[in-house]
Scaffold this motif. Structure first.
Motif, mmCIF file in Angstrom:
data_model
loop_
_atom_site.group_PDB
_atom_site.id
_atom_site.type_symbol
_atom_site.label_atom_id
_atom_site.label_comp_id
_atom_site.label_asym_id
_atom_site.label_seq_id
_atom_site.Cartn_x
_atom_site.Cartn_y
_atom_site.Cartn_z
ATOM 1 N N GLY A 102 0.637 -1.241 0.032
ATOM 2 C CA GLY A 102 0.164 0.116 -0.100
ATOM 3 C C GLY A 102 0.801 1.331 0.066
ATOM 4 O O GLY A 102 0.312 2.529 -0.168
ATOM 5 N N ASP A 103 2.254 1.229 0.262
ATOM 6 C CA ASP A 103 2.964 2.377 0.049
ATOM 7 C C ASP A 103 2.951 2.876 -1.013
ATOM 8 O O ASP A 103 2.933 2.101 -2.095
ATOM 9 C CB ASP A 103 4.629 1.961 0.519
ATOM 10 C CG ASP A 103 4.569 1.881 2.111
ATOM 11 O OD1 ASP A 103 3.468 2.123 2.935
ATOM 12 O OD2 ASP A 103 5.602 1.237 2.604
ATOM 13 N N LEU A 104 3.320 4.237 -1.217
ATOM 14 C CA LEU A 104 3.411 4.876 -2.764
ATOM 15 C C LEU A 104 5.078 4.821 -2.959
ATOM 16 O O LEU A 104 5.833 4.705 -2.172
ATOM 17 C CB LEU A 104 3.074 6.239 -2.709
ATOM 18 C CG LEU A 104 3.285 7.097 -4.072
ATOM 19 C CD1 LEU A 104 2.158 6.679 -4.869
ATOM 20 C CD2 LEU A 104 3.220 8.556 -3.609
ATOM 21 N N PRO A 121 4.977 6.121 3.095
ATOM 22 C CA PRO A 121 3.692 5.343 3.558
ATOM 23 C C PRO A 121 2.366 5.946 3.027
ATOM 24 O O PRO A 121 2.717 7.080 2.928
ATOM 25 C CB PRO A 121 3.953 5.676 5.040
ATOM 26 C CG PRO A 121 5.447 6.020 5.213
ATOM 27 C CD PRO A 121 6.006 6.741 3.946
ATOM 28 N N ALA A 122 1.367 5.163 2.951
ATOM 29 C CA ALA A 122 0.193 5.772 2.431
ATOM 30 C C ALA A 122 -0.373 6.669 3.269
ATOM 31 O O ALA A 122 -0.361 6.617 4.482
ATOM 32 C CB ALA A 122 -0.851 4.302 2.388
ATOM 33 N N ASN A 123 -1.217 7.432 2.430
ATOM 34 C CA ASN A 123 -2.126 8.481 3.278
ATOM 35 C C ASN A 123 -1.365 9.555 3.917
ATOM 36 O O ASN A 123 -1.759 10.222 4.988
ATOM 37 C CB ASN A 123 -3.304 7.981 4.019
ATOM 38 C CG ASN A 123 -3.753 6.889 3.398
ATOM 39 O OD1 ASN A 123 -4.492 7.275 2.110
ATOM 40 N ND2 ASN A 123 -4.402 5.637 3.759
ATOM 41 N N GLU A 137 -0.884 12.018 -11.012
ATOM 42 C CA GLU A 137 -2.085 12.043 -10.508
ATOM 43 C C GLU A 137 -2.059 10.654 -9.169
ATOM 44 O O GLU A 137 -1.105 9.831 -9.430
ATOM 45 C CB GLU A 137 -3.217 11.343 -11.430
ATOM 46 C CG GLU A 137 -3.525 12.451 -12.339
ATOM 47 C CD GLU A 137 -4.297 13.712 -11.773
ATOM 48 O OE1 GLU A 137 -5.041 13.511 -10.872
ATOM 49 O OE2 GLU A 137 -4.131 14.766 -11.969
ATOM 50 N N PRO A 138 -2.982 10.578 -8.402
ATOM 51 C CA PRO A 138 -2.939 9.415 -7.544
ATOM 52 C C PRO A 138 -3.123 8.334 -8.363
ATOM 53 O O PRO A 138 -4.055 8.154 -9.172
ATOM 54 C CB PRO A 138 -3.647 9.666 -6.460
ATOM 55 C CG PRO A 138 -4.134 11.046 -6.457
ATOM 56 C CD PRO A 138 -3.895 11.604 -7.898
ATOM 57 N N THR A 357 -0.945 19.281 2.396
ATOM 58 C CA THR A 357 -1.251 18.517 3.839
ATOM 59 C C THR A 357 -2.048 17.526 3.540
ATOM 60 O O THR A 357 -3.210 17.629 2.905
ATOM 61 C CB THR A 357 -1.670 19.527 4.779
ATOM 62 O OG1 THR A 357 -0.682 20.815 4.765
ATOM 63 C CG2 THR A 357 -2.015 19.001 6.179
ATOM 64 N N SER A 358 -1.945 16.462 4.262
ATOM 65 C CA SER A 358 -2.928 14.961 4.253
ATOM 66 C C SER A 358 -4.490 15.445 4.695
ATOM 67 O O SER A 358 -4.662 16.271 5.346
ATOM 68 C CB SER A 358 -2.388 13.947 4.912
ATOM 69 O OG SER A 358 -2.565 14.049 6.466
ATOM 70 N N GLU A 359 -5.324 14.683 3.967
ATOM 71 C CA GLU A 359 -6.737 14.909 4.337
ATOM 72 C C GLU A 359 -7.003 14.607 5.910
ATOM 73 O O GLU A 359 -7.759 15.277 6.245
ATOM 74 C CB GLU A 359 -7.488 13.852 3.519
ATOM 75 C CG GLU A 359 -7.620 14.381 1.898
ATOM 76 C CD GLU A 359 -8.407 13.654 0.948
ATOM 77 O OE1 GLU A 359 -9.596 13.965 0.631
ATOM 78 O OE2 GLU A 359 -7.902 12.571 0.478
#
Length: 416
Positions: A102-104, A121-123, A137-138, A357-359
Motif C-alpha cells: 500500500g505504500d506509494l 507510507p500511504a495517506n 495523479e494518485p 497537507t494530508s486529508e
C-alpha cells in the motif's frame, strides 16, 4: 524572477501502490517491481542493467532514510517470438526493507540516466507532496500513473517545489546566480539579520505588488529570500570546508557534525522568521491593525493578533471581531500548538507554505475550528476535496478588513 524547471533535473516519473509480492517479506524475495509496463514510455525498449539509483524512504513523522543501489530494466522475452515482457529489478537495501503493502512508490528517471526511487507510507502528507512535485495523479489501486515533462506540464522550481526537493536532498542549480551574488556581495561571509534579508528580498522585486496580489507577493518574496540565503550560505559553507576541520592536528569529526547541525538549524529558524517578516509587510500594505508576537493567556504568543493587544484584553470588545493568524513555514504536527494561543478567539487561522497537507490532518483542523490559509499557487497540491475549504491570503485579508471595519458609528439615513 526566473526559476529553474523540474525538467532540468528529471525526464519524468511513474507512481504505483506497492503490492505484497514487491516488498521484501518472508513471503517474497523477488526484488522486482510489478506492473511497470508504462515505464517503457520513459525508458524505451533497450535493456538497462545495473543503473545507479538513489533510494529514499520518506515519512511525515519518522524522518527519512537514503541508500544507494541500482535498478535493472530488461525484456525477459528478448529474442523470443512472443510479445516483449519488461521487468524492473531492484537491489535490496535498508529502504526497500521498509516497504509495506500500500505504500506509494515513485520511480523517477533523471536527466543523467540514473534513477530516483522514493517510497512513502500511504495517506501521508509527503505522498501528496511527491505526487504534486512530479505532476502525477494518485495511481489507481492496481494501476500506474505516469508523467513525462516533455509531453505534459512542467513544474517551476518555486518555493514549494524547492522545499520538497530539499526533503529529497536535491539542490537545483540557480538560474539567477550572478544577479543574486551581486545582491549579497555587501555582506561578505557574514549573515545579516533575517529582517535585513527580508527587506532586501522585497526591494529586489519592485514589480511585485502586495496590494494587487498578496498571494503572489508573499510567495515571490519568500522565494527570493530563500534564493539569497542559499547563495550566501553556499559561500559561507564553502569557506568553512576549505579551511578544514582540524583539532590539534587530527580530523575534528565533532566540529564537522556541530557545523553541519548549525547549518540546518539556521535554515529552519530563518524560514519561520522570514515568513513572519513578509506577512507583516503584506498587512502593512493593506492598512490592517495587528500586533506581532503579542502575549495572551498563559504567556502564549500568537504570531499575529488582530486588531491588537488592547482590543484582545478588553472584555467589552466583541470576540467575533478578533482574529489571530499562526504562521508556520512547515506544519508536521506542530499546527496543534496554535489551538491554545488565544482563548477568546473561537475560529483560528493558520498560514503555512507546506504543500499538500494530508486529508487526515485537514479534517482534524476543520473539526477543531482551525482554518488553513494557503497561498493560492499551492492550492493545486491539495486533493480536490480539500480545495474548496482552503482559504488563500487574499480571502483572509478581506475577512480581516471586514472585521476591522468601524461598526460603532451610527448609521446614516441612506444606510438604514
Amino acid at each position: 524572477m526566473r526559476r529553474g524547471m523540474l525538467s532540468n533535473l528529471f525526464v519524468g516519473a511513474v507512481a504505483k501502490r506497492l503490492t505484497l509480492v514487491e516488498t521484501i517479506t518472508a513471503r517474497s524475495n523477488q526484488h522486482e517491481f510489478q506492473g511497470i509496463q508504462p515505464l517503457r514510455q520513459l525508458l524505451g525498449d533497450d535493456d538497462r542493467k545495473g543503473v545507479d539509483a538513489e533510494f529514499i524512504w520518506l515519512s511525515d513523522d519518522q524522518g527519512s532514510l537514503t541508500e544507494s543501489g541500482f535498478l535493472s530494466w530488461s525484456n525477459v522475452r528478448k529474442g523470443k517470438p512472443r510479445s516483449p515482457e519488461y521487468h524492473l529489478y531492484y537491489s535490496g537495501n535498508p529502504v526497500t526493507e521498509r516497504m509495506e503493502t500500500g505504500d506509494l512508490l515513485i520511480v523517477a528517471l533523471k536527466q543523467d540516466g540514473t534513477f530516483l526511487v522514493v517510497v512513502v507510507p500511504a495517506n501521508a502528507t509527503t505522498e501528496n507532496q511527491i505526487l504534486w512535485l512530479f505532476g502525477l495523479e494518485p495511481p489507481p489501486e492496481k494501476g500506474v500513473s505516469i508523467h513525462r515533462f516533455d509531453t505534459g506540464k512542467d513544474i517551476e522550481l518555486g518555493f514549494a517545489a524547492r522545499y520538497i526537493l530539499d526533503e529529497l536532498a536535491i539542490e537545483p542549480e540557480e538560474p539567477e546566480a550572478a544577479h543574486l551574488d551581486g545582491l549579497i556581495e555587501p555582506f561578505g561571509l557574514v549573515f545579516p539579520s533575517t529582517r535585513v534579508f527580508s527587506d532586501l528580498a522585497r526591494k529586489s522585486l519592485p514589480e511585485v505588488d502586495a496590494v494587487d496580489d498578496p498571494d503572489r507577493a508573499l510567495v515571490d518574496w519568500l522565494d527570493r529570500e530563500e534564493q539569497l540565503f542559499r547563495r550566501l550560505e553556499h559561500r559561507v559553507v564553502a569557506e568553512r570546508i576549505t579551511n578544514g576541520f582540524q583539532d590539534q592536528g587530527a580530523v575534528d569529526v565533532d566540529g564537522f557534525l556541530s557545523f553541519s547541525l548549525s547549518v540546518q538549524n539556521r535554515r529552519k529558524a530563518r524560514a519561520g522568521q522570514a515568513l513572519e517578516n513578509h506577512l507583516e509587510a503584506v498587512f502593512l500594505a493593506h492598512g490592517l491593525k495587528f500586533a506581532r508576537g503579542a502575549l495572551t493567556e498563559n504567556r502564549n504568543k500568537p504570531d499575529f493578533l488582530f486588531p491588537g493587544v488592547a482590543e484582545y484584553a478588553d472584555p467589552t470588545y466583541p470576540s467575533a471581531r478578533l482574529m489571530m493568524l499562526g504562521a508556520k513555514s512547515t506544519l508536521k504536527d506542530r499546527w496543534r500548538q496554535v489551538l491554545s494561543e488565544a482563548v477568546r478567539i473561537g475560529e483560528k487561522h493558520l498560514l503555512t507554505l507546506e504543500p499538500g497537507t494530508s486529508e487526515n490532518q485537514t479534517d482534524e483542523m476543520r473539526a477543531k475550528s482551525l482554518q488553513l490559509v494557503i497561498p493560492r499557487a499551492l492550492h493545486d497540491s491539495f486533493r480536490p476535496g480539500q480545495r474548496d475549504w482552503l482559504m488563500d491570503l487574499a480571502a483572509f485579508l478581506r475577512l480581516a478588513h471586514e472585521r476591522q471595519a468601524d461598526r460603532s458609528k451610527p448609521r446614516q439615513p441612506s444606510e438604514v
